[in-house]
Design an enzyme around this catalytic site. Structure first.
Site, mmCIF file in Angstrom:
data_model
loop_
_atom_site.group_PDB
_atom_site.id
_atom_site.type_symbol
_atom_site.label_atom_id
_atom_site.label_comp_id
_atom_site.label_asym_id
_atom_site.label_seq_id
_atom_site.Cartn_x
_atom_site.Cartn_y
_atom_site.Cartn_z
ATOM 1 N N LYS A 47 -30.576 13.326 -13.556
ATOM 2 C CA LYS A 47 -29.341 13.240 -12.764
ATOM 3 C C LYS A 47 -29.119 14.550 -12.011
ATOM 4 O O LYS A 47 -29.036 15.614 -12.615
ATOM 5 C CB LYS A 47 -28.129 12.972 -13.652
ATOM 6 C CG LYS A 47 -26.848 12.801 -12.840
ATOM 7 C CD LYS A 47 -25.645 12.518 -13.717
ATOM 8 C CE LYS A 47 -24.971 13.763 -14.234
ATOM 9 N NZ LYS A 47 -24.131 14.464 -13.243
ATOM 10 N N ASP A 74 -25.858 11.914 -8.352
ATOM 11 C CA ASP A 74 -24.449 11.765 -8.738
ATOM 12 C C ASP A 74 -23.589 12.348 -7.617
ATOM 13 O O ASP A 74 -22.901 13.346 -7.791
ATOM 14 C CB ASP A 74 -24.244 12.510 -10.068
ATOM 15 C CG ASP A 74 -22.893 12.235 -10.714
ATOM 16 O OD1 ASP A 74 -22.179 11.331 -10.244
ATOM 17 O OD2 ASP A 74 -22.570 12.930 -11.692
ATOM 18 N N LYS A 76 -21.119 10.890 -5.952
ATOM 19 C CA LYS A 76 -19.699 10.474 -6.006
ATOM 20 C C LYS A 76 -19.096 10.493 -4.603
ATOM 21 O O LYS A 76 -18.078 11.149 -4.344
ATOM 22 C CB LYS A 76 -18.891 11.372 -6.942
ATOM 23 C CG LYS A 76 -19.308 11.299 -8.410
ATOM 24 C CD LYS A 76 -18.260 11.962 -9.294
ATOM 25 C CE LYS A 76 -18.641 11.989 -10.751
ATOM 26 N NZ LYS A 76 -19.654 12.991 -11.092
ATOM 27 N N HIS A 78 -17.002 9.738 -1.399
ATOM 28 C CA HIS A 78 -15.619 9.285 -1.214
ATOM 29 C C HIS A 78 -15.131 9.828 0.116
ATOM 30 O O HIS A 78 -14.813 11.014 0.229
ATOM 31 C CB HIS A 78 -14.744 9.791 -2.374
ATOM 32 C CG HIS A 78 -13.352 9.251 -2.350
ATOM 33 N ND1 HIS A 78 -12.428 9.539 -3.325
ATOM 34 C CD2 HIS A 78 -12.716 8.422 -1.481
ATOM 35 C CE1 HIS A 78 -11.286 8.917 -3.060
ATOM 36 N NE2 HIS A 78 -11.432 8.237 -1.933
ATOM 37 N N ASP A 79 -15.073 8.949 1.139
ATOM 38 C CA ASP A 79 -14.638 9.394 2.474
ATOM 39 C C ASP A 79 -14.296 8.140 3.270
ATOM 40 O O ASP A 79 -14.244 7.048 2.698
ATOM 41 C CB ASP A 79 -15.781 10.206 3.134
ATOM 42 C CG ASP A 79 -15.264 11.240 4.133
ATOM 43 O OD1 ASP A 79 -14.401 10.886 4.957
ATOM 44 O OD2 ASP A 79 -15.735 12.384 4.092
ATOM 45 N N ILE A 80 -14.124 8.254 4.560
ATOM 46 C CA ILE A 80 -13.880 7.039 5.349
ATOM 47 C C ILE A 80 -15.160 6.204 5.358
ATOM 48 O O ILE A 80 -16.271 6.735 5.195
ATOM 49 C CB ILE A 80 -13.422 7.374 6.793
ATOM 50 C CG1 ILE A 80 -14.487 8.183 7.531
ATOM 51 C CG2 ILE A 80 -12.074 8.092 6.780
ATOM 52 C CD1 ILE A 80 -14.206 8.329 9.032
ATOM 53 N N PRO A 81 -15.043 4.880 5.511
ATOM 54 C CA PRO A 81 -16.231 4.019 5.394
ATOM 55 C C PRO A 81 -17.397 4.448 6.278
ATOM 56 O O PRO A 81 -18.544 4.486 5.825
ATOM 57 C CB PRO A 81 -15.697 2.633 5.792
ATOM 58 C CG PRO A 81 -14.253 2.668 5.380
ATOM 59 C CD PRO A 81 -13.804 4.078 5.664
ATOM 60 N N ASN A 82 -17.131 4.812 7.523
ATOM 61 C CA ASN A 82 -18.229 5.159 8.429
ATOM 62 C C ASN A 82 -19.011 6.369 7.929
ATOM 63 O O ASN A 82 -20.244 6.408 7.985
ATOM 64 C CB ASN A 82 -17.678 5.408 9.845
ATOM 65 C CG ASN A 82 -18.796 5.577 10.844
ATOM 66 O OD1 ASN A 82 -19.645 4.696 10.982
ATOM 67 N ND2 ASN A 82 -18.820 6.707 11.514
ATOM 68 N N THR A 83 -18.296 7.348 7.420
ATOM 69 C CA THR A 83 -18.954 8.567 6.927
ATOM 70 C C THR A 83 -19.759 8.272 5.661
ATOM 71 O O THR A 83 -20.876 8.767 5.493
ATOM 72 C CB THR A 83 -17.893 9.661 6.660
ATOM 73 O OG1 THR A 83 -17.243 9.937 7.892
ATOM 74 C CG2 THR A 83 -18.500 10.929 6.112
ATOM 75 N N THR A 138 -14.646 10.484 -16.918
ATOM 76 C CA THR A 138 -14.591 10.544 -18.381
ATOM 77 C C THR A 138 -13.768 11.739 -18.885
ATOM 78 O O THR A 138 -13.461 11.827 -20.064
ATOM 79 C CB THR A 138 -16.015 10.588 -18.976
ATOM 80 O OG1 THR A 138 -16.845 11.367 -18.122
ATOM 81 C CG2 THR A 138 -16.601 9.218 -19.119
ATOM 82 N N GLN A 195 -14.394 16.735 -21.711
ATOM 83 C CA GLN A 195 -14.448 15.261 -21.706
ATOM 84 C C GLN A 195 -13.396 14.689 -22.655
ATOM 85 O O GLN A 195 -13.206 15.189 -23.761
ATOM 86 C CB GLN A 195 -15.843 14.768 -22.135
ATOM 87 C CG GLN A 195 -16.966 15.171 -21.197
ATOM 88 C CD GLN A 195 -16.952 14.409 -19.870
ATOM 89 O OE1 GLN A 195 -15.923 13.895 -19.445
ATOM 90 N NE2 GLN A 195 -18.096 14.348 -19.216
ATOM 91 N N ARG A 216 -24.388 18.543 -21.561
ATOM 92 C CA ARG A 216 -24.154 19.738 -22.387
ATOM 93 C C ARG A 216 -24.543 19.555 -23.837
ATOM 94 O O ARG A 216 -24.911 20.529 -24.505
ATOM 95 C CB ARG A 216 -22.686 20.167 -22.256
ATOM 96 C CG ARG A 216 -22.410 20.863 -20.920
ATOM 97 C CD ARG A 216 -20.947 21.082 -20.676
ATOM 98 N NE ARG A 216 -20.253 19.837 -20.380
ATOM 99 C CZ ARG A 216 -18.994 19.761 -19.974
ATOM 100 N NH1 ARG A 216 -18.267 20.861 -19.833
ATOM 101 N NH2 ARG A 216 -18.444 18.588 -19.719
#
Ligand code: C5P
Length: 240
Positions: A47, A74, A76, A78-83, A138, A195, A216
């Site tokens: 990962k 990983d 993750k 998260h932005d506007i759909p086009n980006t 988590t 966590q 970890r």
């Protein structure tokens, strides 16, 4: 496994390794690759998170593939759909086994990301990665948004979700075909750090988790190889 012949033992070991993702949360390419090589015997997936990607750049994906790992980026997103569509297209072109998006970005963003990733993998001649929706981190003890985000991932067409071991049963009950990628794994007696929703490797697999993210609990152990072997043994026992 004493009664199995050599090739069956290797195949069984490869199956167990496919359930284990080694998180390489390091800010240095050489350290990450050294650790990946040292723990290769117990993990089938590497990962790459924000820290390593920022330090080593995209070439780390091919380097890990070259030493025999499948790669989970990983990211993750998260932005506007086009980006997200454009970024996923580029990232999937590097040859990934798994790529993820924050479900909190909404259905249109997830659909755009999936479209971009499938296009990018195909253009580069790679197998399509499994596309995962991050449900609730988590580290967050508040899971009130979980069911809604899970259903959103399913309806948008994700192959799976990232969730804690405590939510795997809900995933399998509501959407049995979704793959579960499960962080927050700790060997008994290991520090939980930041966590909030944790489980042992044995309990996570018994709960139905498909792939465990191990970071970890191995890297911070006094003997990382011994900790990795313990994780591997627990998964072997849980799958028996
Ligand atoms: O060290 P530890 O096992 O807690 O690390 C968990 C890893 O999984 C980190 O790399 C973290 O970024 C990642 N992760 C997470 N929770 C999620 C998704 C990814 O902890 N929902």
């Amino acid at each position: 496994m004493a009664d199995l012949n050599g090739s069956t033992v290797v195949a069984a070991s490869e199956t167990i390794k496919s359930h284990l993702a080694l998180g390489l949360d390091f800010d240095n390419r050489e350290v990450a690759l050294d650790r990946a090589l040292a723990l290769r015997e117990w993990f089938g997936v590497a990962k790459v998170g924000h820290e390593l990607y920022a330090a080593a750049g995209p070439s780390i994906v091919a380097e890990l593939r070259d030493i025999g790992y499948e790669v989970f980026l990983d990211a993750k997103l998260h932005d506007i759909p086009n980006t997200v569509r454009s970024a996923a297209r580029v990232l999937a072109g590097y040859g990934l086994a798994y790529l993820n998006f924050h479900t909190s970005g909404g259905r249109a963003m997830l659909e755009a990301g999936i479209e971009g990733a499938l296009d990018g993998a195909q253009r580069a001649g790679h197998r399509a990665p499994k596309l995962l929706g991050v449900t609730v981190l988590t580290s967050d003890s508040n899971v009130s948004a979980f069911d809604e985000r899970l259903d959103l991932a399913a309806v948008a067409g994700c192959d799976g979700v990232v969730c804690s071991a405590l939510e795997v049963a809900t995933v399998k009950a509501r959407h049995p075909k979704l793959v579960t990628m499960v962080p927050g794994i700790r060997l008994a007696g290991s520090d939980t750090n930041d966590q909030a929703r944790v489980a042992t490797p044995y309990d996570a697999i018994r709960n139905g988790a498909d792939v465990l993210v191990i970071v970890r609990t191995v890297h911070h152990a006094a003997d990382p190889c011994a900790a990795a072997e313990q994780v591997f043994r627990e998964v072997t026992a849980a799958l028996d």
